[in-house]
Design an enzyme around this catalytic site. Structure first.
Site, PDB file in Angstrom:
ATOM      1  N   LYS A 184      40.128  -8.078  -7.337  1.00 50.55           N
ATOM      2  CA  LYS A 184      38.809  -7.987  -7.970  1.00 50.55           C
ATOM      3  C   LYS A 184      38.911  -8.286  -9.467  1.00 50.55           C
ATOM      4  CE  LYS A 184      37.275  -4.782  -4.438  1.00 50.55           C
ATOM      5  NZ  LYS A 184      37.082  -3.393  -3.996  1.00 50.55           N
TER       6      LYS A 184
ATOM      7  N   GLN B  41      37.034   2.642  -6.150  1.00 47.97           N
ATOM      8  CA  GLN B  41      37.762   2.053  -5.025  1.00 47.97           C
ATOM      9  C   GLN B  41      37.912   3.081  -3.902  1.00 47.97           C
ATOM     10  OE1 GLN B  41      38.774  -1.251  -4.783  1.00 47.97           O
ATOM     11  NE2 GLN B  41      39.277  -0.709  -2.683  1.00 47.97           N
TER      12      GLN B  41
ATOM     13  N   ASP C  30      28.730  -2.182  -5.815  1.00 46.72           N
ATOM     14  CA  ASP C  30      29.210  -2.265  -4.427  1.00 46.72           C
ATOM     15  C   ASP C  30      28.032  -2.228  -3.449  1.00 46.72           C
ATOM     16  OD1 ASP C  30      31.917  -2.604  -3.948  1.00 46.72           O
ATOM     17  OD2 ASP C  30      32.422  -0.501  -4.349  1.00 46.72           O
TER      18      ASP C  30
END
Ligand code: NAD
Length: 297
Positions: free
Chosen positions: A54, A98, A121
């Site tokens: 990422k 995460q 997200d």
């Protein structure tokens, strides 16, 4: 039949090139460079690898990023207080915690503590809810990436029977929502299977489009699908491989070699859905910086 390959690596590279141009235009117009804050709890090696991918993509598209680390013993209260400080920091556009989190922490609780306007997200209930009622939102990155693949390869979903295997909050469920909405995105008749489905083959065999996100290597085999199906394999599983330097290799949830003879389209693992997920994270971060989803009052 021999399936055509859906090349997520190629498509994501093209999308990221466009995002890079959009980011540079945004900065040239006098705006601050978008900034993504990543938070890692503990040091799970798979999470570290995902974060590396990422942050590499951030540098490719010109988005600033850094990663804060907390020990896996952190309390929910401490973690949420760190997230609150990110929520209140105007220099941060997007926040990514995460997953998975250590088992003493509730991911629901932690996700809800993120400001939904920074939830790049697309996991916050506000964004998931807006997805379900066709409102502008940060779309969950994996399903959004799969829809970009449908668009790129002109794979129609309207009126098709789509079967989603896996019903997680972050992949299967939002994928099924997007496929099934009649006024936007999918317009498909959609079936969701999960671990309590008695016989998934009854459903997979009728699928025109089969999206598999179960985390079970080799779950879907050629005899479980019909000729011409579109296979989207979301699974990423590490299996032991002595011939590889790392000692493992990545495989999906589908038996690629047998399915490619029967499907019309198929995604490989790696190089299919994975890179698209990261590209959509970049897109959402730029949308957050531009306040496109939630304009400032
Ligand atoms: P999860 O473990 O949260 O959910 C798995 C789902 O699959 C559950 O709904 C479960 O009921 C269902 N399931 C499990 N075994 C099943 C079976 N035998 N038959 C039918 N359903 C079954 O997983 P997740 O977070 O949704 O991830 C799924 C997979 O996708 C994992 O391999 C993960 O690594 C991968 N993943 C890939 C990407 C990507 O970008 N490619 C993104 C996220 C997750």
């Amino acid at each position: 039949m021999s399936a055509q390959l859906i090349d997520g690596k190629k498509v994501s590279t093209e999308i990221k090139k466009q995002i890079r141009e959009d980011v540079e235009n945004w900065v040239l117009a006098g705006n601050r460079r978008p900034f993504l804050k990543v938070l890692q709890v503990g040091n799970d090696p798979a999470s570290t690898a995902y974060i590396r991918a990422k942050t590499r993509s951030c540098s490719e598209v010109g988005i600033d990023t850094d990663t804060a680390h907390l020990p896996d013993t952190v309390s929910a209260r401490e973690l949420k207080s760190v997230i609150r400080s990110f929520n209140n920091d105007d220099s941060i556009d997007g926040i990514l915690v995460q997953l998975p989190l250590p088992s003493h922490l509730s991911s629901h609780d932690v996700i809800e503590s993120i400001d939904h306007r920074k939830d790049v997200d697309g996991f916050h209930p506000m964004n998931v809810g807006r997805l379900s009622v066709d409102q502008p939102t940060f779309k969950s990155c994996t399903p959004a990436g799969i829809f970009e693949l449908f668009k790129y390869y002109s794979i129609p979903t309207k009126g098709k029977h789509a079967v989603v295997v896996g019903a997680s909050n972050i992949v299967g469920t939002p994928m099924a929502v997007m496929l099934s909405r009649e006024n936007s995105s999918g317009k498909a008749t959609t079936t969701i299977c999960h671990k309590f489905t008695r016989d998934i083959t009854i459903h997979t065999i009728t699928a025109d489009i089969l999206v598999v996100a179960a985390g079970q290597p080799n779950l879907i085999k050629a005899e479980m699908v019909k000729e011409g199906v579109v296979i989207i394999d979301v699974g990423i599983n590490r299996i032991a491989d002595e011939t590889s330097e790392k000692g493992y290799k990545l495989v999906g949830d589908c038996d690629f070699d047998s399915l490619k003879k029967k499907a019309s389209w198929i995604t490989p693992v790696p190089g299919g859905v994975g890179p698209m997920t990261v590209a959509m994270l970049m897109k959402n971060t730029l949308l957050a910086a531009k306040k496109s989803i939630y304009p400032e009052e």
